[in-house]
Each structure stands twice: as structure tokens, then as C-alpha cells.
Design an enzyme around this catalytic site. Sequence first.
Site, PDB file in Angstrom:
ATOM      1  N   LYS A  29     -11.815  -1.416  -5.903  1.00  0.00           N
ATOM      2  CA  LYS A  29     -12.771  -0.328  -5.668  1.00  0.00           C
ATOM      3  C   LYS A  29     -13.093   0.398  -6.961  1.00  0.00           C
ATOM      4  CE  LYS A  29     -10.475   0.728  -1.287  1.00  0.00           C
ATOM      5  NZ  LYS A  29      -9.369   1.476  -0.734  1.00  0.00           N
TER       6      LYS A  29
ATOM      7  N   LYS B 156      -1.982   2.145 -12.951  1.00  0.00           N
ATOM      8  CA  LYS B 156      -2.853   3.279 -12.615  1.00  0.00           C
ATOM      9  C   LYS B 156      -2.667   4.442 -13.578  1.00  0.00           C
ATOM     10  CE  LYS B 156      -4.070   2.715  -7.805  1.00  0.00           C
ATOM     11  NZ  LYS B 156      -4.063   3.281  -6.460  1.00  0.00           N
TER      12      LYS B 156
ATOM     13  N   LYS C 265      -8.260  -8.519 -10.350  1.00  0.00           N
ATOM     14  CA  LYS C 265      -8.342  -8.315  -8.903  1.00  0.00           C
ATOM     15  C   LYS C 265      -9.668  -7.644  -8.525  1.00  0.00           C
ATOM     16  CE  LYS C 265      -6.009  -4.926  -7.150  1.00  0.00           C
ATOM     17  NZ  LYS C 265      -4.983  -3.962  -6.736  1.00  0.00           N
TER      18      LYS C 265
HETATM   19  P1  TYM Z   1      -5.522  -0.189  -0.630  1.00  0.00           P
HETATM   20  O1  TYM Z   1      -6.264   0.925   0.029  1.00  0.00           O
HETATM   21  O2  TYM Z   1      -5.620  -0.330  -2.102  1.00  0.00           O
HETATM   22  O3  TYM Z   1      -5.967  -1.560  -0.008  1.00  0.00           O
HETATM   23  C1  TYM Z   1      -5.973  -1.783   1.397  1.00  0.00           C
HETATM   24  C2  TYM Z   1      -5.503  -3.178   1.708  1.00  0.00           C
HETATM   25  O4  TYM Z   1      -6.355  -4.135   1.064  1.00  0.00           O
HETATM   26  C3  TYM Z   1      -5.559  -5.039   0.298  1.00  0.00           C
HETATM   27  N1  TYM Z   1      -6.328  -5.418  -0.902  1.00  0.00           N
HETATM   28  C4  TYM Z   1      -6.579  -6.681  -1.254  1.00  0.00           C
HETATM   29  N2  TYM Z   1      -6.253  -7.867  -0.687  1.00  0.00           N
HETATM   30  C5  TYM Z   1      -6.691  -8.980  -1.287  1.00  0.00           C
HETATM   31  N3  TYM Z   1      -7.421  -8.978  -2.440  1.00  0.00           N
HETATM   32  C6  TYM Z   1      -7.768  -7.832  -3.048  1.00  0.00           C
HETATM   33  N4  TYM Z   1      -8.491  -7.834  -4.162  1.00  0.00           N
HETATM   34  C7  TYM Z   1      -7.336  -6.601  -2.453  1.00  0.00           C
HETATM   35  N5  TYM Z   1      -7.497  -5.295  -2.784  1.00  0.00           N
HETATM   36  C8  TYM Z   1      -6.868  -4.594  -1.826  1.00  0.00           C
HETATM   37  C9  TYM Z   1      -4.312  -4.251  -0.076  1.00  0.00           C
HETATM   38  O5  TYM Z   1      -3.232  -5.112  -0.398  1.00  0.00           O
HETATM   39  C10 TYM Z   1      -4.072  -3.461   1.188  1.00  0.00           C
HETATM   40  O6  TYM Z   1      -3.371  -4.229   2.137  1.00  0.00           O
HETATM   41  N6  TYM Z   1      -0.793   1.434  -0.798  1.00  0.00           N
HETATM   42  C11 TYM Z   1      -1.784   0.817   0.055  1.00  0.00           C
HETATM   43  C12 TYM Z   1      -2.063   1.604   1.318  1.00  0.00           C
HETATM   44  C13 TYM Z   1      -0.848   1.982   2.108  1.00  0.00           C
HETATM   45  C14 TYM Z   1      -0.085   1.110   2.932  1.00  0.00           C
HETATM   46  C15 TYM Z   1       0.947   1.924   3.487  1.00  0.00           C
HETATM   47  C16 TYM Z   1      -0.164  -0.249   3.236  1.00  0.00           C
HETATM   48  C17 TYM Z   1      -0.304   3.215   2.190  1.00  0.00           C
HETATM   49  N7  TYM Z   1       0.793   3.190   3.043  1.00  0.00           N
HETATM   50  C18 TYM Z   1       1.893   1.378   4.339  1.00  0.00           C
HETATM   51  C19 TYM Z   1       0.786  -0.784   4.092  1.00  0.00           C
HETATM   52  C20 TYM Z   1       1.806   0.031   4.632  1.00  0.00           C
HETATM   53  C21 TYM Z   1      -3.079   0.699  -0.718  1.00  0.00           C
HETATM   54  O7  TYM Z   1      -3.300   1.410  -1.681  1.00  0.00           O
HETATM   55  O8  TYM Z   1      -3.977  -0.147  -0.192  1.00  0.00           O
END
Ligand code: TYM
Length: 344
Positions: free
Chosen positions: A209, A114, A206
Site C-alpha cells: 500500500k 518500517k 512486495k
Molecule cells: P496488512 O494490513 O499489512 O495486510 C493484510 C493481509 O494481507 C497480506 N498481504 C499480502 N499477502 C500477499 N502478498 C502481498 N504483497 C501482501 N501484502 C499484504 C498480509 O500478510 C495480511 O495477511 N499485521 C497485520 C494485520 C494484523 C493481523 C493481526 C493479522 C493485525 N493483527 C492478527 C493476523 C492476525 C498487517 O499489517 O496486515
Amino acid sequence: MAFKERVFSGVQPTGNLHLGNYLGAITKFVALQERYDCIYCVVDLHAITVWQDPSELPRATREVTAAFLACGIDPKKQIIFNQSQVAEHAELAWVFNCVSRMGWLNRMTQFKEKAGKDRENASVGLYVYPNLMAADILVYRATHVPVGEDQKQHLELSRDIAQKFNNDFGASIKAHGYGEAFFPQPEPLIQGPATRVMSLRDGSKKMSKSEPSDYSRINLTDDADTIAQKIRKAKTDPEPLPGEEKDLQPRPEADNLVGIYAALKGSSKADVLREFGGGQFSTFKTALVDLSVAKLGPIGSEMKKLVQDPVYIDSVLADGSQRAQALAAETMKAVKDIVGFVRR
Ligand code: TYM
């Protein structure tokens, strides 16, 4: 010590939710509520580690909330809230900033990706992001964390932080009557055929967004025609689908589409290949369009309906925040005693 089993996970309000978020995370959230007490958080504090337009962030926060509701998470039985309404997340994150090590954060691949080449210009928040993530989970002493594959390294860091806190403050934890360990080792739940959904345009990237091309992903709010168009245009290769799962390995685009189909259907890649192996992509894509529209269509329409009613969405978040805060405050009281802060 045995910890009460509890699920926590979060999703960032940073733009369109897509099929990766849905299959990698949100469908798991829905399934887990049958067995566990669950806390699902719209992580707005995480979102601002990169610039967010203040006039856009509330809409994005409500849209993720709408997705949770539209997919079937029960806001009365479980807790749905946005992170910034529970100040204890940031409070515990500070303590963890002092437990976590620079060397650990320096290894985080997501920060490297990032921040890119302009690392000097990345926010400090982006760097300590994984410490806040550990605080999100551990402020509820959660034991299970459903996430996609991309969050695995962050989860490992959360476990390291929990363990170091338990070690560093071991004597104080015992003296205050919490036994051997105050924090559990949160277990990542990364399972099924779609833990890493890839871009529809490039099977080595991947689904995300932030990818500029909208054709790289299926958004949860895409209508039937858009879903069909994106799947028809999805990159494939000239060979027919293989009959065996192992033959998908050198074919990332085929592997991705088969994984998506399996996850939407609730079956396995092997089952999908039993049905479609040997056939042409065109036949398989038609079936994938039908299945995707059948599964995602109703969710997209329900989301669009829900976001028309921000008063209702905000009431869900307010109620969830209150219940979350009651739990988080208990943990913070104990953490203050353990660390040695004088408190009221
Ligand atoms: P975020 O907002 O990027 O994504 C949310 C969830 O979606 C999953 N994900 C995917 N799974 C499969 N294939 C993909 N291409 C894909 N893109 C996203 C992510 O793995 C996630 O589960 N840091 C985290 C948010 C967070 C969090 C936490 C998660 C903040 N605190 C505590 C668990 C526990 C994030 O940026 O997810």
C-alpha cells in the site's frame, strides 16, 4: 488441552487494499468460513502506529469492511469488527508487553523496514506492534490465522508469547482449573500460489500500500481500464513463458504474474504453465487482464456501492464488536485471575 477451533485475522485500514491483500489474505478468509467460526478485524489500533489523518481513518476503516463484505464474508455468521471497539485487545497487549522480551522484538524485520534509518523517531507502538498482534489472536484463543507470507515472523512471535505465558503462569493456570495451557499455539495458514504477491514494477519488492507508484499494484477499487493498463505495463522479461515451474525461479516477474493468474483461477502454477508455457507474454497478459477484470470488477463495484452507505457499514461493525467483546471479556476475566489481579 484441546482448544475450540477458531480463525482470527486482521487487515490494517491504511490506504488502498490491493491484489496482495486479496490473494494473500481475504480470499482465504472467505474460504475458511465454510469450516470454522471466524473473526475478521479491521485493525485500527495497529494503523496508528504510524501517523494517520483522523479525517481519513474512518473512511479507510469502512473501506476495508466493505471489502470483507464485497468478497463474500457473511457478517451474520462470522464476526466483522474494528479493533478499537473492543478494549480487551489493548488490555491483553499490556500483559503481553510484560511477557514478551526486548530481544524478541529486536529481531522483527518488519519493524526494521518500517522504522528505517530514523529508528529513534519511530513510535513505541510500532516497536510493540507484534505484542498487540499476539493479543488480537489470543484474546479469542484463536487456533488458525490466515495471513500472507510477510506476517509469518509475527505469527511465530505470537506462538512464543503464548508459550511463555503458559510457562510463566503454569501453576496459576492449573490452580484456576485451566489445565496445562491457557493459550493455544496459533497456527499460521500461509498457502497457495500467491502468499507473497510482488510489485508489478519490480519482482524483488512486495506489492504494498505504501509504494509510491500506483502502477506497482492493482487496487481492489481499480476499474477495468486501469487494471488492463497496469497489467500491460507490468515488467516482464524477453523470454517466452517456461513450461516448467522450476524455470520460473530465476525470473521473479514471470513467477509473480503466473502466481497471480493461478491464485485468481484457483489452480496451480504448474497448471498455468501447461496452458501458457512456450507462449509470449503478450498472449498471457491478455488472458490475465480478462481473468483479473472478471474476478475483481464485481468486487470493486460492490465496494464502491457499500461505502456509499456508512450507516450500514457502521451497524455491521457495531454488531460484530459486541459479539467479539463478549468472547474477549471471558478471556480477560480468566487472564486477570491467572495473573493475580483483584477484580470485581
Ligand atoms: P496488512 O494490513 O499489512 O495486510 C493484510 C493481509 O494481507 C497480506 N498481504 C499480502 N499477502 C500477499 N502478498 C502481498 N504483497 C501482501 N501484502 C499484504 C498480509 O500478510 C495480511 O495477511 N499485521 C497485520 C494485520 C494484523 C493481523 C493481526 C493479522 C493485525 N493483527 C492478527 C493476523 C492476525 C498487517 O499489517 O496486515
